[in-house]
Design an enzyme around this catalytic site. Structure first.
Site, PDB file in Angstrom:
ATOM      1  N   LYS A  46       0.799  -1.239   0.000  1.00 37.76           N
ATOM      2  CA  LYS A  46       0.000   0.000   0.000  1.00 37.76           C
ATOM      3  C   LYS A  46       0.828   1.285   0.000  1.00 37.76           C
ATOM      4  CE  LYS A  46      -3.384  -2.365  -0.423  1.00 37.76           C
ATOM      5  NZ  LYS A  46      -3.823  -2.386  -1.806  1.00 37.76           N
ATOM      6  N   HIS A  63       7.147  -7.347  -1.950  1.00 36.36           N
ATOM      7  CA  HIS A  63       6.838  -6.717  -0.659  1.00 36.36           C
ATOM      8  C   HIS A  63       7.685  -7.353   0.442  1.00 36.36           C
ATOM      9  CE1 HIS A  63       3.434  -4.456  -2.050  1.00 36.36           C
ATOM     10  NE2 HIS A  63       2.587  -5.449  -2.136  1.00 36.36           N
ATOM     11  N   SER A  70      -5.069   2.873   3.797  1.00 40.33           N
ATOM     12  CA  SER A  70      -5.210   2.181   2.514  1.00 40.33           C
ATOM     13  C   SER A  70      -5.384   0.672   2.760  1.00 40.33           C
ATOM     14  CB  SER A  70      -3.972   2.464   1.657  1.00 40.33           C
ATOM     15  OG  SER A  70      -4.080   1.867   0.404  1.00 40.33           O
TER      16      SER A  70
END
Ligand code: PPS
Length: 332
Positions: A58, A113, A143
Site C-alpha cells: 500500500k 513486498h 489504505s
C-alpha cells in the site's frame, strides 16, 4: 520454529482467516506458499542487470511499476495498456510469477513486498538495482484497512481502531511497517539502492537512477499515463481482471491516491498514539513523519540536512557579496 504459535495468533489477531507464519512474518495463505517464500529467498538468482521494486504493501508499488514501464517505453502507453502489471513486473514471492521470472531473459523488472531478511540472498551479491518506496505509514494503514474490508485475502477488520492496534504490533500481512522500513533503509547509502517517497515521486530521479535519458515531451507522457486517473482507467492494472473470489464488496485498488487521507479517519487520540509509537520505533532512523507529507523533500536526505545546506549556501552568498563589496571599495 516459525515464530509464535500460528493457531493461537490466528485466532487472536486474524479471526478465521487463513494465514501462515514464516520467520515471524504473517502471509495470507490464499496468495502465498511457505515453500515459495523459502525458494525465492534461498534459490532465486537475481542478476546484475535486474531492477526490483520493493515496498511495504500500500505504499505506491503499482504506481511505480507503471512509471518504470513507461520510462522503458519512453512514454508510449502500448505496453502498459496491453499487458497486466503482474506480467510486466512479476512478484518474486508468488509461485506462478516466480517461475515466469526464472524463465525470463534479459534485464528483468520485478516487484516484491518482502522484508529485508526474506529477500533473495543472491541480490546481496549482485549489482541489481532496488527502488524502495516509502509512504506515510498512517496513509499506508488507512489504505490497507479499506483493502482489508473489501477483499477476503485478509480478514475483515471490524473497525479502524482494531486495525490500528494490529498494524502497530505488526500483525498484518508482511509484518511490521516499522521493521520493514528500518531494515530496508539500512541500504540507503548503497549505489544500487534508490529511496523514493510516495509523497515526492520524481520521474527524473528514477530516470537518472536507471540510466535512462528521456526528452521533456517523453517525460510528459510518462506523467500523463501514470496519473491516478489514467491508471484508474487502465484495465491492465485496476483489478477488473483479477480473480473474482478475492474481490468482495467491489474492491478498488485505485481508491483515493492522495497523501494525508489518514486525517479523515484517525481520531486525535489515535493519531497521538500512532505518533508516539512511531517516535519510539523509528528513533534510530532520520525519517520524520513530517518528511512524509506533501511537498516534503525525498527522505533520502532528512529535512534537517536540507536546512543545513540552505544555511551554508546563504552564508556563502553573503560572503561572496561582502568580498565583492570590499573589492569595489578597494579598487575605487
Ligand atoms: N498514479 C497514482 N497516483 C497516486 N496514488 C496511486 C497511484 N496509483 C496507485 N496509487 C495508490 O497507491 C495505493 C496502493 O498501493 P500499492 O500499489 O502499493 O498496493 S499493493 O500493496 O500493491 O496492493 C492506493 O492508495 P489509497 O488510494 O490511499 O488506498 C492507490 O490509490
Amino acid at each position: 520454529v516459525e515464530g509464535p504459535n500460528p493457531v493461537v495468533l490466528e485466532k487472536q489477531f486474524f479471526g478465521m482467516s487463513a494465514y501462515f507464519w514464516f520467520e515471524g512474518i504473517p502471509f495470507p495463505a490464499m496468495l502465498y506458499k511457505r515453500e515459495i517464500i523459502k525458494e525465492s529467498r534461498d534459490k532465486f538468482v537475481i542478476r546484475d542487470e535486474d531492477t526490483v521494486i520493493v515496498t511495504y504493501p500500500k505504499s505506491g508499488t503499482n504506481w511505480l511499476i507503471e512509471i518504470v514501464c513507461l520510462i522503458q517505453t519512453k512514454g508510449n502507453p502500448k505496453w502498459i495498456q496491453s499487458v497486466p502489471t503482474w506480467e510486466r513486473s512479476p512478484w518474486i514471492e508468488t509461485k506462478k510469477e516466480l517461475s515466469m521470472l526464472i524463465n525470463m531473459e534479459g534485464p528483468r523488472l520485478m516487484s516484491s513486498h518482502l522484508p529485508f531478511h526474506l529477500f533473495p540472498k543472491s541480490f546481496f551479491r549482485s549489482k541489481a538495482k532496488v527502488i524502495y518506496v516509502i509512504r506515510n505509514p498512517r496513509d499506508v494503514l488507512v489504505s490497507g484497512y479499506f483493502f482489508g474490508r473489501n477483499t477476503n485475502l485478509i480478514d475483515n477488520p471490524e473497525s479502524l481502531g482494531t486495525y490500528i492496534e494490529r498494524f502497530l504490533k505488526g500483525n498484518v500481512p508482511y509484518g511490521s511497517w516499522f521493521e520493514h522500513t528500518r531494515d530496508w533503509l539500512s541500504m540507503r547509502k548503497n549505489d544500487n539502492f534508490l529511496l523514493l517517497s510516495y509523497e515526492d515521486m520524481k520521474e527524473v530521479t528514477i530516470c537518472d537512477f536507471l540510466g535512462k535519458k528521456l526528452e521533456p515531451d517523453e517525460l510528459d507522457l510518462v506523467l500523463k499515463y501514470s496519473s491516478f486517473q489514467a491508471m484508474k482507467e487502465n484495465k491492465m492494472y485496476n483489478f477488473s481482471i483479477i480473480r473474482k473470489d478475492v474481490n468482495i464488496n467491489g474492491l478498488v485498488l485505485m481508491r483515493k491516491g492522495v497523501p494525508g487521507d489518514w486525517k479523515n479517519h484517525f481520531t486525535v487520540a489515535q493519531a497521538e498514539n500512532f505518533d508516539k509509537v512511531f517516535q519510539e520505533k523509528m528513533a534510530e532512523t532520520s525519517v520524520l513523519l513530517e518528511d512524509l507529507s506533501p511537498g516534503s523533500p525525498s527522505p533520502t536526505v532528512p529535512q534537517s540536512t536540507y536546512k543545513i545546506i540552505t544555511q551554508m549556501l546563504i552564508s556563502l552568498i553573503n560572503c561572496m557579496a561582502m568580498t565583492g563589496f570590499l573589492l569595489t571599495v578597494l579598487l575605487s
